[in-house]
Write an enzyme that holds these catalytic residues in place. Sequence first.
Site, PDB file in Angstrom:
ATOM      1  N   PRO A   1       0.800  -1.234   0.000  1.00 15.45           N
ATOM      2  CG  PRO A   1      -0.957  -1.607   1.489  1.00 15.45           C
ATOM      3  CD  PRO A   1       0.365  -2.176   1.052  1.00 15.45           C
ATOM      4  CE  LYS A   2       6.966   2.720   1.421  1.00 13.61           C
ATOM      5  NZ  LYS A   2       8.390   2.582   1.806  1.00 13.61           N
ATOM      6  CG  MET A   3       6.164   0.143  -1.946  1.00 19.37           C
ATOM      7  SD  MET A   3       6.810  -1.428  -2.598  1.00 19.37           S
ATOM      8  CE  MET A   3       7.588  -2.100  -1.135  1.00 19.37           C
ATOM      9  CB  ALA A   4       0.084   1.044  -4.228  1.00 16.88           C
TER      10      ALA A   4
ATOM     11  CG  LEU B   1       5.683   7.654  -2.754  1.00 18.07           C
ATOM     12  CD1 LEU B   1       5.279   9.007  -2.170  1.00 18.07           C
ATOM     13  CD2 LEU B   1       6.932   7.130  -2.046  1.00 18.07           C
TER      14      LEU B   1
END
EC number: 3.2.2.-
Length: 399
Positions: free
Chosen positions: A242-245, A247
């Site tokens: 989720p964090k990567m997505a 961002l």
Amino acid sequence: MQKISKYSSMAILRKRPLVKTETGPESELLPEKRTKIKQEEVVPQPVDIDWVKSLPNKQYFEWIVVRNGNVPNRWATPLDPSILVTPASTKVPYKFQETYARMRVLRSKILAPVDIIGGSSIPVTVASKCGISKEQISPRDYRLQVLLGVMLSSQTKDEVTAMAMLNIMRYCIDELHSEEGMTLEAVLQINETKLDELIHSVGFHTRKAKYILSTCKILQDQFSSDVPATINELLGLPGVGPKMAYLTLQKAWGKIEGICVDVHVDRLTKLWKWVDAQKCKTPDQTRTQLQNWLPKGLWTEINGLLVGFGQIITKSRNLGDMLQFLPPDDPRSSLDWDLQSQLYKEIQQNIMSYPKWVKYLEGKRELNVEAEINVKHEEKTVEETMVKLENDISVKVED
């Protein structure tokens, strides 16, 4: 003795141990554990993807910079007071509005790695080190580099991520003769063993090499060689959490559909009791709880704001390492580091308790924040809702 290539020896970088942490779970890298975001959690942001794809270089970068708020003097520019106002029924942290405004002014006075080699900066910074100007980077290549940089950044410091990206970029130019540097076509020509060697300093490098090549193949086969433009499509890529997505969606497409919560945002929001640490066992749970009360106008910038503070209180970080990525004519390379170091020490001493942090910011008269914001509270009394914040906070930030 281990053989080190010319690409992996450009800087002495400490190899991070393979550890599993509460705020940076190893499971985020596992493709089997996919997360699907519920539709009701998504914040509508009108972005015409076909229009974005049609933009030439100059217009794309002008638009994406403004869309993400990455403008000059960003933190010193006063916010529209209406952005910080929340409904009367929403509980917000003790003195949040005033403190947040002062935090932005203080943030404008410090330089952190995220400012030079963060998610949206790293492609341009690395390209410039290889003689490729921003004007020569195609929007499609930029979006790819944002995604790959974000994938490499998990459990890895920005400086180390930047060096890994630089290794890939130089290999694409020197060995694959790609004039544009890191393109999808060039990356797909790198075998997994070589890619692993190029990124050996990042956390979970062997696994990430596999995920990057798998992701690039998926982009080629399923997304017309471009980066997916929806949260669930991004979460379907190997190793993308989720964090990567969130961002990538924000930095590549200008879509603000959720808050990007990394280790710094996770730790500081728990430390200050902006979220309930007992209920937020993962960064994604922190994201959900933070989105319940944080004004949506701040979702774009909250990551960059807190990451900057989080990075400078990490004692193991040598902030001078980031200067190697600045061009000689960049005014930030001539900062007075004695003054910066003194400011870092003050922040380190006061940020560990939210009530102490509030008092510190209130006492920083030289910040000249009187014109920063004048918020009328809709809450009955902010102090009443967060009175427990006056107690000592037991959570500590790790190195």
